[in-house]
Design a protein around this motif. Structure first.
Motif, PDB file in Angstrom:
ATOM      1  N   GLU A  76      -1.393  -3.501   6.922  1.00  0.00           N
ATOM      2  CA  GLU A  76      -0.751  -4.072   5.710  1.00  0.00           C
ATOM      3  C   GLU A  76      -0.631  -2.659   4.820  1.00  0.00           C
ATOM      4  O   GLU A  76      -1.413  -1.595   4.866  1.00  0.00           O
ATOM      5  N   LEU A  77       0.813  -2.533   4.256  1.00  0.00           N
ATOM      6  CA  LEU A  77       1.080  -1.496   2.890  1.00  0.00           C
ATOM      7  C   LEU A  77       0.721  -2.151   2.293  1.00  0.00           C
ATOM      8  O   LEU A  77       1.460  -2.874   1.736  1.00  0.00           O
ATOM      9  N   TYR A 107       1.825  -0.616  -2.727  1.00  0.00           N
ATOM     10  CA  TYR A 107       2.137   0.371  -3.046  1.00  0.00           C
ATOM     11  C   TYR A 107       1.669   0.004  -4.627  1.00  0.00           C
ATOM     12  O   TYR A 107       1.684  -1.129  -4.548  1.00  0.00           O
ATOM     13  N   ALA A 115       3.710   4.595  -0.717  1.00  0.00           N
ATOM     14  CA  ALA A 115       2.965   3.567   0.155  1.00  0.00           C
ATOM     15  C   ALA A 115       1.481   4.473   0.710  1.00  0.00           C
ATOM     16  O   ALA A 115       1.604   4.786   0.843  1.00  0.00           O
ATOM     17  N   ILE A 164      -2.119   2.757   3.277  1.00  0.00           N
ATOM     18  CA  ILE A 164      -2.364   1.895   4.115  1.00  0.00           C
ATOM     19  C   ILE A 164      -3.893   1.181   4.092  1.00  0.00           C
ATOM     20  O   ILE A 164      -4.038   1.676   3.393  1.00  0.00           O
ATOM     21  N   VAL A 172       3.654   3.091   9.830  1.00  0.00           N
ATOM     22  CA  VAL A 172       4.415   3.296   8.283  1.00  0.00           C
ATOM     23  C   VAL A 172       5.413   3.287   7.507  1.00  0.00           C
ATOM     24  O   VAL A 172       6.004   2.992   7.019  1.00  0.00           O
ATOM     25  N   THR A 182       7.773  -0.428   8.475  1.00  0.00           N
ATOM     26  CA  THR A 182       7.645  -0.954   7.362  1.00  0.00           C
ATOM     27  C   THR A 182       8.045  -0.405   6.222  1.00  0.00           C
ATOM     28  O   THR A 182       8.111  -1.958   5.224  1.00  0.00           O
ATOM     29  N   ALA A 183       8.067   0.991   5.470  1.00  0.00           N
ATOM     30  CA  ALA A 183       8.350   1.030   4.680  1.00  0.00           C
ATOM     31  C   ALA A 183       8.828   1.285   3.893  1.00  0.00           C
ATOM     32  O   ALA A 183      10.587   0.780   3.496  1.00  0.00           O
ATOM     33  N   VAL A 202       6.079   8.042   1.561  1.00  0.00           N
ATOM     34  CA  VAL A 202       4.860   7.943   2.588  1.00  0.00           C
ATOM     35  C   VAL A 202       4.230   9.337   2.894  1.00  0.00           C
ATOM     36  O   VAL A 202       4.457  10.666   3.164  1.00  0.00           O
TER      37      VAL A 202
END
Ligand code: C2E
Ligand code: CA
Ligand code: CA
Ligand code: CA
Length: 279
Positions: free
Chosen positions: A40-41, A43, A58, A60, A92, A95-96, A116
């Motif tokens: 999952e990310l 933030y 972001a 991880i 990553v 998803t970002a 990122v």
């Protein structure tokens, strides 16, 4: 028994830790995690001098079957050694970008820049630039909203190739921040050749800023370097108002740290911003 860490994460107890301590087991578990979508990310907000959100980093998280988390410092090094960081890093970035797309429709979030982290093995892959371009295009993201955090060590590995890759991405509009700045060995000669837009002052210089005069001197030097190279500068690990005030007085006007917010899942991150905007 499991303990709740400072990040609110629950860490392995010793027995569980030992059972996956061998690299081979961790590698196998990582392969499984990729297939089973266990990442999952989170933030973490970045703010400007007046405390307004300007972006997010972001970070991880690996959620294990028992719902506990494994901290990135425990698995990123193995992911790097085994090359598994390549598919993980690709996930990553994708998803970002998908998250940026959602923020575009949220009041007060459309301007946020997503930072990122990128590992060396990922960056030096043949088609890294193309992967980033494709992810931006797939999600319809303005490249100026993406900032890649690189570390000094990985840039010096192969300086000509590094500059080349950075320039290609820079031409797309993607920007770069030099993470953990001050902990590596980059010379100003190298720094000035890299198409960076930001230096990130490492947390280790921020922690004792109020009491340590050499840290104060280092921070002032980093800020002076950023000025002379025409870069902006952000401090990480800001935990106290006193640290923020010292950074502000020194000429650093961008901050990230627990003082402003912990890393949060996307929905909680959105709520925390809505609260701070008084919505
Ligand atoms: P980093 O890039 O230096 O990230 C900052 C770390 O500091 C994060 O730890 C964050 O949770 C923590 N932090 C933030 N504010 C504070 C604060 O005020 N005080 C303190 N004590 N800590 C703070 P995290 O999330 O455990 O990540 C650790 C490292 O793992 C990152 O360090 C980064 O090097 C790596 N990492 C995380 N996500 C990714 C990723 O998606 N890809 C790659 N390649 N590396 C990642
Ligand atoms: Ca970082
Ligand atoms: Ca950092
Ligand atoms: Ca750091």
């Amino acid at each position: 028994a499991k303990q709740t860490g400072r990040n609110g994460m629950r860490f392995f107890d010793q027995k569980m830790q030992d059972s996956i301590s061998s690299r081979a087991r961790l590698e196998e578990a990582l392969r499984h995690a990729i297939l089973e979508h266990q990442f999952e990310l989170y933030y973490q907000v970045q703010v400007n001098g007046t405390g307004q959100p300007i972006g997010a980093e972001a970070l991880i998280r690996w959620r294990l079957a028992d719902r506990s988390f494994m901290a990135p410092d425990s698995f990123i090094p193995v992911a790097e050694e085994t090359g598994l960081i390549v598919p993980i890093g690709q996930w990553v970035i994708d998803t970002a970008c998908a998250q940026l797309r959602q923020w575009r429709n949220e009041p007060g979030m459309a301007h946020l820049v997503m930072a990122v982290n990128v590992s060396a093995a990922q960056f030096h892959q043949r088609d890294f630039c193309e992967q980033v371009r494709a992810a931006l295009e797939r999600h319809g993201i303005d490249p100026a909203l993406l900032k890649l955090e690189l570390t000094e060590g990985m840039l010096l590995e192969n300086i000509e190739e590094t500059i080349n890759i950075m320039q290609q991405l820079r031409h797309l509009g993607v920007r770069f921040s030099l993470d953990d700045f001050g902990t590596g060995y980059s010379s100003l000669q190298y720094l000035k050749r890299l198409p960076l837009s930001q230096l990130k002052i490492d947390r280790s210089f921020v922690r004792d800023l109020a009491s340590d005069s050499s840290d104060q001197a280092i921070v002032l030097t980093i800020i002076a370097i950023s000025r002379s190279l025409g870069l902006d500068v952000i401090a990480e690990g800001v935990e106290t108002a006193e640290q923020a005030a010292l950074l502000e007085q020194s000429g650093c006007h961008r901050y990230q740290g627990y003082l402003y917010g912990r890393p949060l899942p996307a929905d909680q991150f959105r709520l925390s911003l809505a609260k701070c905007a008084g919505v």
